[in-house]
Design an enzyme around this catalytic site. Sequence first.
Site, mmCIF file in Angstrom:
data_model
loop_
_atom_site.group_PDB
_atom_site.id
_atom_site.type_symbol
_atom_site.label_atom_id
_atom_site.label_comp_id
_atom_site.label_asym_id
_atom_site.label_seq_id
_atom_site.Cartn_x
_atom_site.Cartn_y
_atom_site.Cartn_z
ATOM 1 N N ARG A 53 16.200 -21.634 -12.579
ATOM 2 C CA ARG A 53 16.891 -21.360 -13.832
ATOM 3 C C ARG A 53 15.968 -20.963 -14.986
ATOM 4 O O ARG A 53 16.426 -20.346 -15.935
ATOM 5 C CB ARG A 53 17.708 -22.588 -14.261
ATOM 6 C CG ARG A 53 18.752 -23.020 -13.263
ATOM 7 C CD ARG A 53 19.579 -24.202 -13.772
ATOM 8 N NE ARG A 53 18.778 -25.368 -14.044
ATOM 9 C CZ ARG A 53 18.359 -26.237 -13.120
ATOM 10 N NH1 ARG A 53 18.632 -26.020 -11.837
ATOM 11 N NH2 ARG A 53 17.651 -27.292 -13.449
ATOM 12 N N CYS A 65 0.121 0.652 7.433
ATOM 13 C CA CYS A 65 -0.439 0.953 6.117
ATOM 14 C C CYS A 65 -1.809 1.608 6.237
ATOM 15 O O CYS A 65 -2.226 2.359 5.347
ATOM 16 C CB CYS A 65 -0.539 -0.324 5.293
ATOM 17 S SG CYS A 65 1.069 -0.954 4.777
ATOM 18 N N ASP A 117 20.737 -38.266 -9.329
ATOM 19 C CA ASP A 117 20.761 -37.174 -10.302
ATOM 20 C C ASP A 117 21.671 -36.006 -9.957
ATOM 21 O O ASP A 117 21.932 -35.169 -10.819
ATOM 22 C CB ASP A 117 19.334 -36.620 -10.476
ATOM 23 C CG ASP A 117 18.362 -37.644 -11.021
ATOM 24 O OD1 ASP A 117 18.792 -38.493 -11.810
ATOM 25 O OD2 ASP A 117 17.175 -37.579 -10.651
ATOM 26 N N GLY A 120 11.958 -38.431 -4.821
ATOM 27 C CA GLY A 120 11.615 -39.621 -5.573
ATOM 28 C C GLY A 120 10.314 -40.248 -5.093
ATOM 29 O O GLY A 120 9.673 -39.764 -4.154
ATOM 30 N N PRO A 121 9.924 -41.371 -5.716
ATOM 31 C CA PRO A 121 8.632 -41.997 -5.390
ATOM 32 C C PRO A 121 8.500 -42.412 -3.931
ATOM 33 O O PRO A 121 7.418 -42.263 -3.341
ATOM 34 C CB PRO A 121 8.604 -43.215 -6.314
ATOM 35 C CG PRO A 121 9.541 -42.894 -7.428
ATOM 36 C CD PRO A 121 10.617 -42.053 -6.833
ATOM 37 N N LEU A 132 9.966 -41.251 -0.973
ATOM 38 C CA LEU A 132 9.768 -40.156 -0.027
ATOM 39 C C LEU A 132 8.467 -39.406 -0.320
ATOM 40 O O LEU A 132 7.712 -39.057 0.600
ATOM 41 C CB LEU A 132 10.954 -39.197 -0.068
ATOM 42 C CG LEU A 132 10.882 -37.980 0.869
ATOM 43 C CD1 LEU A 132 10.633 -38.410 2.300
ATOM 44 C CD2 LEU A 132 12.170 -37.154 0.771
ATOM 45 N N GLU A 164 0.823 -1.201 0.000
ATOM 46 C CA GLU A 164 0.000 0.000 0.000
ATOM 47 C C GLU A 164 0.863 1.260 0.000
ATOM 48 O O GLU A 164 0.602 2.198 -0.765
ATOM 49 C CB GLU A 164 -0.913 0.006 1.229
ATOM 50 C CG GLU A 164 -1.827 -1.196 1.324
ATOM 51 C CD GLU A 164 -1.253 -2.313 2.176
ATOM 52 O OE1 GLU A 164 -2.014 -2.896 2.965
ATOM 53 O OE2 GLU A 164 -0.034 -2.600 2.054
ATOM 54 N N ALA A 191 5.663 -41.477 1.002
ATOM 55 C CA ALA A 191 5.618 -41.492 2.463
ATOM 56 C C ALA A 191 4.973 -40.225 3.011
ATOM 57 O O ALA A 191 4.171 -40.282 3.959
ATOM 58 C CB ALA A 191 7.027 -41.659 3.022
#
Length: 335
Positions: A233, A102, A226, A295-296, A298, A67, A301
């Site tokens: 980016r 404000c 990985d 990944g699958p 974690l 504001e 879960a």
Amino acid sequence: MGARHDQTTPSLSGGFIADAFARAIAAAMDHAGATSPNPPVGCAILDADGNILAVEAHRKAGDLHAEARAIATCRAAGTIDRIHTVVVTLEPCNHHGRTPPCSEAILSTPAREVWIAEADPNPRVEGGGAHRLAAANLSVRFLSELDHPDAARLSAEAERLIAPFATWVTTGRSFVTIKQALDETGSMIPPPGHRTFTSEASLTLAHRMRRRADAILTGSGTILADRPEFTVRHLPDHPDKSRILAILDRSGQVPADYLAEAIRRGLRPMLFNDIGDALTRLGNEGVHEVLVEAGPALTGAILAAGLWDEHVVIQRTRSDLPDQITVSRNRTKKG
């Protein structure tokens, strides 16, 4: 000298207000992730004919609130005397912090009407800005009152905008967003030689989600497979933003050189043995939003334990079609 406040000028039509809310929300979204420990907030100011005089956002803690910045923009442009309606995504503050209230900034203008998308969720702030403005004879209205076809969508966008802040300030825990990319078969595993299978548009979305997060949560398996950079980016990142990289690493497998590289990229690595401990620590660190990029195992879960607030699924259907985006909210999660 204070401005005179009366109700002699009629309210603007719903179309003008809806457009102003859309612009204010978009402005705030551009700075989501940069304002912690404050919430992202956007503000649009209109004249009596519905012309937009200014659209601004809170950019970082300690800087002008949305504001005050919008009012300063009007002052610099010589249009402050034309201010009629102030549209803001969050109830204006009415307390002295790093910056003045404000509500008082608005009262220093000729504003007749204030539209607010969301009430301030902070239980530690006494005396709401809406009450202060109404007490000074301004017309104060909320987005929930707006009679316009876009009102429900705008309300949902405004609520999501401050959801991480609201969660943290009321419960002390972080808002947990899970990002999950799937191929046509429902698999999270990219084909050999590839790190992703989603479209360029989906990659930009994923990096926008990463930009607004205060922390990224992943597992050691993802890092070993990985060595992801976890940087923003596909669009500009917030200047000087430093995110926590929370890693579930029960057996100490994450290499020291990876952690050193993460630090050089501006991340702050933290290692944990347990998901619950990680989320507790992140909340204590003042993290408003955690983005799960894992990944699958974690991911599954966290979903199974109900430790999430939002689940974003990006699924590839066919190469000639846009990816399918599904967003789910966990409405049963308790603080």
